[in-house]
Design an enzyme around this catalytic site. Structure first.
Site, PDB file in Angstrom:
ATOM      1  N   LYS A  39       0.818  -1.204   0.000  1.00 28.53           N
ATOM      2  CA  LYS A  39       0.000   0.000   0.000  1.00 28.53           C
ATOM      3  C   LYS A  39       0.858   1.262   0.000  1.00 28.53           C
ATOM      4  O   LYS A  39       1.832   1.358   0.722  1.00 28.53           O
ATOM      5  CB  LYS A  39      -0.907   0.008   1.230  1.00 28.53           C
ATOM      6  CG  LYS A  39      -1.919   1.132   1.235  1.00 28.53           C
ATOM      7  CD  LYS A  39      -3.160   0.717   1.978  1.00 28.53           C
ATOM      8  CE  LYS A  39      -4.232   1.783   1.956  1.00 28.53           C
ATOM      9  NZ  LYS A  39      -4.712   2.134   0.640  1.00 28.53           N
ATOM     10  N   SER A  44       6.604   0.782   5.840  1.00 25.81           N
ATOM     11  CA  SER A  44       7.579  -0.067   5.132  1.00 25.81           C
ATOM     12  C   SER A  44       7.564   0.186   3.624  1.00 25.81           C
ATOM     13  O   SER A  44       8.609   0.190   2.971  1.00 25.81           O
ATOM     14  CB  SER A  44       7.316  -1.539   5.416  1.00 25.81           C
ATOM     15  OG  SER A  44       7.601  -1.831   6.770  1.00 25.81           O
ATOM     16  N   CYS A  45       6.380   0.405   3.073  1.00 27.45           N
ATOM     17  CA  CYS A  45       6.271   0.659   1.633  1.00 27.45           C
ATOM     18  C   CYS A  45       6.970   1.969   1.268  1.00 27.45           C
ATOM     19  O   CYS A  45       7.619   2.069   0.224  1.00 27.45           O
ATOM     20  CB  CYS A  45       4.808   0.682   1.206  1.00 27.45           C
ATOM     21  SG  CYS A  45       3.977  -0.911   1.475  1.00 27.45           S
ATOM     22  N   THR A  46       6.850   2.955   2.125  1.00 29.08           N
ATOM     23  CA  THR A  46       7.513   4.238   1.877  1.00 29.08           C
ATOM     24  C   THR A  46       9.030   4.077   1.962  1.00 29.08           C
ATOM     25  O   THR A  46       9.760   4.562   1.085  1.00 29.08           O
ATOM     26  CB  THR A  46       7.015   5.293   2.884  1.00 29.08           C
ATOM     27  OG1 THR A  46       5.606   5.454   2.702  1.00 29.08           O
ATOM     28  CG2 THR A  46       7.718   6.619   2.682  1.00 29.08           C
ATOM     29  N   ALA A  49      10.221   2.298  -1.204  1.00 29.26           N
ATOM     30  CA  ALA A  49      10.192   3.178  -2.380  1.00 29.26           C
ATOM     31  C   ALA A  49      11.324   4.202  -2.326  1.00 29.26           C
ATOM     32  O   ALA A  49      12.000   4.449  -3.337  1.00 29.26           O
ATOM     33  CB  ALA A  49       8.842   3.889  -2.473  1.00 29.26           C
TER      34      ALA A  49
END
Length: 154
Positions: A39, A44-46, A49
């Site tokens: 998401k 963690s996704c940030t 990325a």
């Protein structure tokens, strides 16, 4: 369906951040890092990325295209990119067809609650469209660097 190293990478043609489209077929002849994440704009996704974005020039030097893929819509991807000044292509798969083709729509569990979601994983695809390596259940710390090393060695 599960994909494996040495097999052909499932093709995709998806809407991409910025209003375009991205397909594996159009990238034939280049190495591709396809990283799947749950998401936009979550911790963690940030971090993942930002890690791939920080190494964008090194991936370009290794003739490797980096694409992030989630089920979020394009508007969400564009907000995510703007907020963190990301210069990466983010593909949108709201139908989960590509996520399913790579075998990454899986049962997860958090605090005893079971639910379906995207497994954080990265697939390195060679110039011929074959899967060179797969990282499953990715831990973000150090992961972009590990993927870069594999792309450079390919």
């Amino acid at each position: 369906m599960q994909v494996s190293s040495g097999g052909k990478a499932p093709d995709f043609d998806l809407p991409a951040s910025g209003g375009g489209r991205i397909s594996l077929h159009a990238l034939r002849g280049r190495k591709v890092v396809l990283y799947f994440y749950p998401k936009d704009d979550t911790s963690s996704c940030t971090r993942e990325a930002i890690g791939f974005n920080r190494l964008k020039e090194a991936f370009a030097s290794a003739e490797t295209e980096v694409i992030g893929l989630s089920a979020d819509d394009i508007a969400s991807h564009d907000r995510f990119k703007a907020k963190y000044k990301l210069d990466l292509t983010l593909a949108s798969d709201p139908s989960r067809a590509t996520i399913d083709a790579y075998g990454l729509w899986v049962q997860k569990q958090m605090f005893g609650h079971k639910y379906m979601g995207i497994e954080r994983a990265t697939v390195l695809i060679d110039r011929d469209g074959s899967i060179a390596r797969i990282w499953r259940r990715v831990r973000v710390t150090g992961h972009p660097e590990e993927v870069l090393a594999a792309a450079e060695a390919l």
